[in-house]
Design a protein around this motif. Structure first.
Motif, PDB file in Angstrom:
ATOM      1  N   HIS A 176       0.812  -1.214   0.000  1.00 23.29           N
ATOM      2  CA  HIS A 176       0.000   0.000   0.000  1.00 23.29           C
ATOM      3  C   HIS A 176       0.845   1.263   0.000  1.00 23.29           C
ATOM      4  O   HIS A 176       0.547   2.221  -0.711  1.00 23.29           O
ATOM      5  N   THR A 177       1.892   1.280   0.799  1.00 26.11           N
ATOM      6  CA  THR A 177       2.710   2.489   0.867  1.00 26.11           C
ATOM      7  C   THR A 177       3.577   2.657  -0.366  1.00 26.11           C
ATOM      8  O   THR A 177       4.069   3.748  -0.639  1.00 26.11           O
ATOM      9  N   ALA A 178       3.756   1.596  -1.137  1.00 27.47           N
ATOM     10  CA  ALA A 178       4.557   1.698  -2.357  1.00 27.47           C
ATOM     11  C   ALA A 178       3.861   2.562  -3.409  1.00 27.47           C
ATOM     12  O   ALA A 178       4.508   3.111  -4.299  1.00 27.47           O
ATOM     13  N   VAL A 179       2.545   2.699  -3.305  1.00 30.00           N
ATOM     14  CA  VAL A 179       1.815   3.476  -4.306  1.00 30.00           C
ATOM     15  C   VAL A 179       1.402   4.852  -3.790  1.00 30.00           C
ATOM     16  O   VAL A 179       0.679   5.573  -4.465  1.00 30.00           O
ATOM     17  N   GLY A 180       1.873   5.241  -2.619  1.00 26.93           N
ATOM     18  CA  GLY A 180       1.562   6.568  -2.096  1.00 26.93           C
ATOM     19  C   GLY A 180       1.558   6.588  -0.586  1.00 26.93           C
ATOM     20  O   GLY A 180       1.451   5.546   0.053  1.00 26.93           O
ATOM     21  N   ARG A 181       1.688   7.786   0.004  1.00 24.09           N
ATOM     22  CA  ARG A 181       1.772   7.904   1.461  1.00 24.09           C
ATOM     23  C   ARG A 181       0.405   7.971   2.111  1.00 24.09           C
ATOM     24  O   ARG A 181       0.298   7.831   3.319  1.00 24.09           O
ATOM     25  N   ARG A 182      -0.645   8.225   1.372  1.00 22.39           N
ATOM     26  CA  ARG A 182      -1.994   8.285   1.929  1.00 22.39           C
ATOM     27  C   ARG A 182      -2.587   6.891   1.907  1.00 22.39           C
ATOM     28  O   ARG A 182      -2.619   6.235   0.861  1.00 22.39           O
ATOM     29  N   VAL A 183      -3.026   6.397   3.048  1.00 15.91           N
ATOM     30  CA  VAL A 183      -3.606   5.053   3.111  1.00 15.91           C
ATOM     31  C   VAL A 183      -5.028   5.151   3.651  1.00 15.91           C
ATOM     32  O   VAL A 183      -5.392   6.107   4.349  1.00 15.91           O
ATOM     33  N   GLY A 184      -5.807   4.130   3.303  1.00 21.68           N
ATOM     34  CA  GLY A 184      -7.212   4.166   3.687  1.00 21.68           C
ATOM     35  C   GLY A 184      -7.695   2.868   4.290  1.00 21.68           C
ATOM     36  O   GLY A 184      -6.912   2.057   4.799  1.00 21.68           O
ATOM     37  N   ALA A 185      -8.998   2.650   4.202  1.00 22.06           N
ATOM     38  CA  ALA A 185      -9.635   1.518   4.871  1.00 22.06           C
ATOM     39  C   ALA A 185      -9.144   0.183   4.330  1.00 22.06           C
ATOM     40  O   ALA A 185      -9.093  -0.811   5.070  1.00 22.06           O
ATOM     41  N   SER A 186      -8.769   0.127   3.050  1.00 21.17           N
ATOM     42  CA  SER A 186      -8.363  -1.159   2.491  1.00 21.17           C
ATOM     43  C   SER A 186      -7.108  -1.704   3.168  1.00 21.17           C
ATOM     44  O   SER A 186      -6.983  -2.907   3.393  1.00 21.17           O
ATOM     45  N   LEU A 187      -6.164  -0.822   3.523  1.00 25.70           N
ATOM     46  CA  LEU A 187      -4.960  -1.274   4.225  1.00 25.70           C
ATOM     47  C   LEU A 187      -5.320  -1.769   5.617  1.00 25.70           C
ATOM     48  O   LEU A 187      -4.837  -2.821   6.057  1.00 25.70           O
ATOM     49  N   ALA A 188      -6.164  -1.030   6.323  1.00 24.52           N
ATOM     50  CA  ALA A 188      -6.577  -1.457   7.662  1.00 24.52           C
ATOM     51  C   ALA A 188      -7.228  -2.839   7.608  1.00 24.52           C
ATOM     52  O   ALA A 188      -6.942  -3.711   8.431  1.00 24.52           O
ATOM     53  N   GLU A 189      -8.067  -3.050   6.614  1.00 21.54           N
ATOM     54  CA  GLU A 189      -8.740  -4.352   6.478  1.00 21.54           C
ATOM     55  C   GLU A 189      -7.731  -5.469   6.206  1.00 21.54           C
ATOM     56  O   GLU A 189      -7.838  -6.561   6.774  1.00 21.54           O
ATOM     57  N   GLU A 190      -6.761  -5.187   5.337  1.00 23.08           N
ATOM     58  CA  GLU A 190      -5.771  -6.219   5.026  1.00 23.08           C
ATOM     59  C   GLU A 190      -4.893  -6.534   6.223  1.00 23.08           C
ATOM     60  O   GLU A 190      -4.557  -7.698   6.464  1.00 23.08           O
TER      61      GLU A 190
ATOM     62  N   GLU B 127      -5.763  -6.269   9.333  1.00 22.85           N
ATOM     63  CA  GLU B 127      -6.610  -7.005  10.275  1.00 22.85           C
ATOM     64  C   GLU B 127      -6.712  -8.472   9.880  1.00 22.85           C
ATOM     65  O   GLU B 127      -6.662  -9.360  10.748  1.00 22.85           O
ATOM     66  N   ARG B 128      -6.839  -8.729   8.583  1.00 21.12           N
ATOM     67  CA  ARG B 128      -6.867 -10.125   8.125  1.00 21.12           C
ATOM     68  C   ARG B 128      -5.510 -10.790   8.327  1.00 21.12           C
ATOM     69  O   ARG B 128      -5.427 -11.957   8.704  1.00 21.12           O
ATOM     70  N   ARG B 129      -4.438 -10.037   8.055  1.00 20.92           N
ATOM     71  CA  ARG B 129      -3.093 -10.615   8.154  1.00 20.92           C
ATOM     72  C   ARG B 129      -2.754 -11.033   9.581  1.00 20.92           C
ATOM     73  O   ARG B 129      -2.176 -12.099   9.804  1.00 20.92           O
ATOM     74  N   VAL B 130      -3.103 -10.222  10.557  1.00 21.36           N
ATOM     75  CA  VAL B 130      -2.759 -10.583  11.923  1.00 21.36           C
ATOM     76  C   VAL B 130      -3.507 -11.848  12.349  1.00 21.36           C
ATOM     77  O   VAL B 130      -2.978 -12.677  13.096  1.00 21.36           O
ATOM     78  N   ILE B 131      -4.704 -12.044  11.822  1.00 17.91           N
ATOM     79  CA  ILE B 131      -5.443 -13.275  12.119  1.00 17.91           C
ATOM     80  C   ILE B 131      -4.738 -14.476  11.477  1.00 17.91           C
ATOM     81  O   ILE B 131      -4.576 -15.525  12.118  1.00 17.91           O
ATOM     82  N   GLU B 132      -4.303 -14.324  10.221  1.00  9.75           N
ATOM     83  CA  GLU B 132      -3.562 -15.407   9.554  1.00  9.75           C
ATOM     84  C   GLU B 132      -2.334 -15.806  10.373  1.00  9.75           C
ATOM     85  O   GLU B 132      -2.087 -16.986  10.635  1.00  9.75           O
ATOM     86  N   LEU B 133      -1.559 -14.807  10.762  1.00  8.86           N
ATOM     87  CA  LEU B 133      -0.326 -15.076  11.493  1.00  8.86           C
ATOM     88  C   LEU B 133      -0.614 -15.669  12.866  1.00  8.86           C
ATOM     89  O   LEU B 133       0.100 -16.563  13.330  1.00  8.86           O
TER      90      LEU B 133
ATOM     91  N   GLU C  89       6.379  -8.075   9.616  1.00  4.79           N
ATOM     92  CA  GLU C  89       5.043  -7.514   9.429  1.00  4.79           C
ATOM     93  C   GLU C  89       4.798  -6.372  10.414  1.00  4.79           C
ATOM     94  O   GLU C  89       4.245  -5.318  10.057  1.00  4.79           O
ATOM     95  N   LEU C  90       5.208  -6.564  11.666  1.00  7.88           N
ATOM     96  CA  LEU C  90       5.048  -5.527  12.677  1.00  7.88           C
ATOM     97  C   LEU C  90       5.856  -4.283  12.310  1.00  7.88           C
ATOM     98  O   LEU C  90       5.353  -3.151  12.395  1.00  7.88           O
ATOM     99  N   THR C  91       7.097  -4.468  11.905  1.00  8.64           N
ATOM    100  CA  THR C  91       7.952  -3.341  11.534  1.00  8.64           C
ATOM    101  C   THR C  91       7.344  -2.540  10.389  1.00  8.64           C
ATOM    102  O   THR C  91       7.326  -1.300  10.408  1.00  8.64           O
ATOM    103  N   ASN C  92       6.822  -3.244   9.388  1.00 12.96           N
ATOM    104  CA  ASN C  92       6.193  -2.564   8.249  1.00 12.96           C
ATOM    105  C   ASN C  92       4.964  -1.764   8.685  1.00 12.96           C
ATOM    106  O   ASN C  92       4.752  -0.630   8.248  1.00 12.96           O
TER     107      ASN C  92
ATOM    108  N   LYS D 213      -6.908   4.856  14.061  1.00 12.90           N
ATOM    109  CA  LYS D 213      -7.203   4.002  15.216  1.00 12.90           C
ATOM    110  C   LYS D 213      -7.146   2.530  14.836  1.00 12.90           C
ATOM    111  O   LYS D 213      -6.590   1.705  15.574  1.00 12.90           O
ATOM    112  N   ARG D 214      -7.683   2.186  13.671  1.00 16.13           N
ATOM    113  CA  ARG D 214      -7.643   0.789  13.240  1.00 16.13           C
ATOM    114  C   ARG D 214      -6.207   0.319  13.011  1.00 16.13           C
ATOM    115  O   ARG D 214      -5.863  -0.825  13.336  1.00 16.13           O
ATOM    116  N   LEU D 215      -5.389   1.198  12.462  1.00 18.59           N
ATOM    117  CA  LEU D 215      -3.983   0.841  12.256  1.00 18.59           C
ATOM    118  C   LEU D 215      -3.272   0.639  13.581  1.00 18.59           C
ATOM    119  O   LEU D 215      -2.461  -0.292  13.730  1.00 18.59           O
ATOM    120  N   LEU D 216      -3.545   1.485  14.562  1.00 20.23           N
ATOM    121  CA  LEU D 216      -2.927   1.328  15.888  1.00 20.23           C
ATOM    122  C   LEU D 216      -3.341   0.007  16.528  1.00 20.23           C
ATOM    123  O   LEU D 216      -2.525  -0.667  17.170  1.00 20.23           O
TER     124      LEU D 216
END
Length: 373
Positions: A89-103, A105-111, A130-133, A149-152
């Protein structure tokens, strides 16, 4: 390190395949036997110079020591690393939105679910990356307040998992640092139950390898501070307080806490939403913790039926946890004088430990083997 990461378990397997003892490898390198043993059990991080030294001592190439690309677990972990949502997500720009938060959230469940079957020495590098990123996104990217808040929350959940697997890998100082970073993120997000989870996770580590009385203080603070916690979350926090109290040999406090665990867990219902991070806490896990506490308090007769019944309920893919619980069952058998059962049980745990990549399990097996020898 350069090249593929090499686990201590991989070095140990290569050494044993070459028919060499730790003493023999130490004699062929500039490293002591004790350091090599720490590398192989995961108590110390394997660095490039260690891999090179092993390759020369065993007369094999560095590439041979590196994890084989055909290992399905290794491939799955590498896929997760290469597909990091934060990086994409950050590779395509510094502004991030809900799609990153959703991904995230899914990733932490996978791990988190990977942790059911993969030991900390293998899983930690993936979770840490993953945490560092994710932490970098929170520091550097721009986003709306609700997304922030979702990112935190995602960062704090990743930190709890990273601290847990670091501790399982024997990296205790690193685990403590990560837990405290996660605690700060959870506090910034206003998530008190999650902050309690991080604090009680740190308490659990300290109870096992540090001061149980300090652990009890942290665990009590986690219970008290996690206002609004759901029933199962409260049961989890109380479990860790019970464990710290048992390790402190505080019989009364342990019994009160175990009773409170039962009360909290029995109050849960389908109508009360629980966070995903307590998916694993069930009646069997609660019985295991009660059994472990009774062993610590010298009440092994009460522990044995709880542990035996719970162990039988676990699926085979949870081999590491079953092996850990068998160490407590072996301890209970030994304390009641049933040494034959104790030896047979710890042997099952030892066999499972050989492929579990868990320093926590290795340490526990060694400890109990000494008591039943």
């Amino acid at each position: 390190m350069g090249g593929r990461p090499v686990s201590g378990a991989r070095l140990k397997a290569a050494r044993e395949a070459a028919g060499l003892s730790l003493v023999a490898v130490a004699a062929r390198t500039n490293f002591s036997k004790s350091l090599l043993g720490q590398l192989e059990t995961g108590a110390r991080r394997v660095r490039r110079e260690h891999v090179v030294a092993y390759s020369r001592a065993l007369n094999v190439s560095v590439e041979t020591l590196e994890a084989p690309a055909t290992d399905p677990i290794r491939l799955a972990l590498e896929w997760l690393v290469s597909d990091s949502p934060a990086v994409r997500h950050t590779a395509v720009g510094r502004r991030v939105g809900a799609s990153l938060a959703e991904e995230l959230e899914r990733r932490v469940i996978e791990l988190r679910h990977f942790d059911d079957s993969i030991g900390g020495r293998d899983l930690y590098p993936v979770v840490h990356k993953e945490l560092t990123n994710a932490q970098e996104v929170v520091r550097e990217a721009s986003f709306a307040e609700p997304i922030g808040k979702r990112l935190l929350v995602a960062v704090s959940e990743l930190a709890q998992l990273a601290g847990w697997v670091a501790s399982d890998a024997g990296q205790y100082i690193e685990a403590q640092r990560i837990y405290l970073d996660g605690l700060s993120a959870a506090a910034a997000a206003g998530e008190r139950p999650l902050a309690g989870q991080l604090l009680s996770s740190l308490s659990y580590q300290i109870a096992n390898i540090g001061s149980p009385s300090d652990a009890a203080i942290l665990a009590r603070a986690a219970v008290t501070g996690a206002r609004g916690a759901s029933p199962v979350v409260r049961a989890l926090l109380l479990e860790r307080f019970a464990w710290a109290s048992a390790r402190s040999r505080d019989h009364e406090e342990t019994r009160r806490a175990l009773d409170a665990v039962d009360d909290a867990y029995e109050s849960h219902s389908p109508g009360i939403e629980e966070p995903e991070w307590v998916y694993w806490l069930n009646r069997s896990e609660i019985d295991v913790m009660a059994g472990r506490c009774f062993v610590e308090l010298g009440e092994a007769c009460r522990a044995e039926p709880l542990l035996s019944r719970a162990i039988e309920s676990y699926p085979p893919e949870h081999a590491r946890e079953v092996a850990l619980y068998r160490t407590w069952l072996a301890d209970a058998y030994a304390r009641t004088g049933n040494l034959d059962a104790a030896r047979a049980t710890i042997e099952l745990a030892r066999i499972a430990a050989e492929g579990a990549s868990s320093s926590r399990l290795d340490r526990r097996v060694t400890e109990i083997e000494r008591t039943v020898a």
